[in-house]
Design an enzyme around this catalytic site. Structure first.
Site: not given
Ligand code: PAF
Length: 281
Positions: A31, A37, A147, A150, A176
C-alpha cells in the site's frame, strides 16, 4: 475494479478467469501507493488479461515495531490511485487471513541474505519470503512484478522461486524517480520538508560514483560516497556496497566478471531510504 478481503472471494474470480484462459498479472504491495507502483500495474496490464494488486502490510518482514506502526496506510487513497490505471482486483487481506497460524517457516538464502538489507534488518527477508510465497499460492499468477529499487529483495524472490519451483514468471521493473532523482518510495511521505530538500543528493552522489569508477578502486568509490553523503549533515549512510549483481558479494576489483551494482541505505532523520545504481564497468 473489485476489492476482495478474503482469499476465497479472490480465488473464485481468478478461477473463472483462468477457466477462460486469461493470463493473470500480479503486483504485490504494502500500500501507500505511488507512481512507482502504478508503473508496475501498467506494465502488468500490458502483458496480462487480468491484474491483481495486493495491499498487505506484512508484519513478519518488519524487524522494527515502530517502522511497522508508522508505515503509511490509506486504502481509500490507494484504491483511488488504482482506479486511474487498469487494475481488476485489489486484494486487501487481514493479518489473520494471511496468517491464520503463525508462520514458522525459516528460509535459507545463504549469503544473499547476510549482506546489506539482510545484515541490517535481520529476519526481514524471511518475512518477505513467507508472505510472497503465500501470496503466490493464493493468486497463482502467470507473472509477478517487482521494482528494482528493492534490488536485494528481487534477488531473494528469484531464489525463492527457484527453491520452491514456483510456476510464476518474475518481471523486474526499473526504479521510478521524482524529477529531482529521488527514488519513489512509500517512505518518502514520512520525510520532513528539510530532509526532502536534501535526499535527491543520494542519487546525484550515486551517479558521481559511477563516473568515479574510471579513476578509483571500488573501495575508494565506496569511501567517497559515504563521505559525501554524511558530510551533507542531514543524512547518515547505513551502508554503501558495490556488489556483484548475482551473488550480492562485494566487488574488490572492477575487472571482476559480471555486472556491478552500488546499493545504499541512508537515514534521513528517522526515515530509512534505499536506492541503487548499476555500474557500467
Ligand atoms: O516490496 C514490497 O512492497 C514488499 O516487500 C512485498 C514484496 C509486497 C512483500 O510484502
Amino acid at each position: 475494479m473489485e476489492i476482495f478481503k478474503t482469499i476465497s472471494e479472490l480465488q473464485q474470480s481468478l478461477k473463472a478467469d483462468r477457466d477462460k484462459g486469461l493470463l493473470i498479472g500480479f503486483v504485490p504491495t504494502m500500500g501507500a501507493l505511488h507512481k512507482g507502483h502504478l508503473s508496475l500495474v501498467e506494465q502488468a496490464a500490458k502483458e496480462n488479461d487480468r491484474v491483481v494488486v495486493s495491499i498487505f502490510v506484512n508484519p513478519t518482514q518488519f524487524n522494527d515495531p515502530n517502522d511497522l506502526k508508522n508505515y503509511p496506510r490509506n486504502l481509500d487513497a490507494d484504491a483511488g490511485l488504482l482506479s486511474t490505471v487498469v487494475c481488476d482486483y485489489i486484494f486487501v487481506p487481514s493479518v489473520t487471513e494471511i496468517y491464520p497460524d503463525s508462520d514458522t517457516r525459516e528460509f535459507d538464502f545463504g549469503t544473499l541474505e547476510t549482506v546489506m538489507e539482510g545484515h541490517f534488518r535481520p529476519g526481514h527477508f524471511n518475512g518477505v519470503a513467507q508472505v510472497v510465497s503465500k501470496l503466490f499460492s493464493i493468486v497463482m499468477p502467470d507473472r509477478a512484478y517487482f521494482g528494482l529499487k528493492d534490488f536485494q529483495q528481487y534477488s531473494i524472490i528469484k531464489n525463492l522461486k527457484e527453491k520452491l519451483h514456483l510456476p510464476v514468471n518474475l518481471v523486474a521493473c526499473e526504479t521510478v524517480r521524482e524529477d529531482d532523482g529521488l527514488a519513489l518510495s512509500s517512505r518518502n511521505k514520512l520525510l520532513t520538508p528539510e530532509h526532502r530538500i536534501v535526499v535527491p543528493q543520494i542519487y546525484r552522489i550515486l551517479k558521481e560514483a559511477r563516473a568515479d569508477a574510471t579513476n578509483f578502486t571500488p573501495h575508494e568509490v565506496k569511501t567517497r560516497v559515504i563521505g559525501k553523503i554524511d558530510s551533507l549533515g542531514l543524512l547518515k549512510t547505513e551502508y554503501f556496497e558495490i556488489v556483484d549483481e548475482l551473488t550480492l558479494q562485494s566487488v574488490t576489483d572492477w575487472n571482476q566478471k559480471g555486472t556491478k551494482v552500488g546499493c545504499i541505505a541512508v537515514f534521513a532523520g528517522s526515515v530509512r531510504l534505499i536506492d541503487n545504481i548499476v555500474f557500467d564497468k
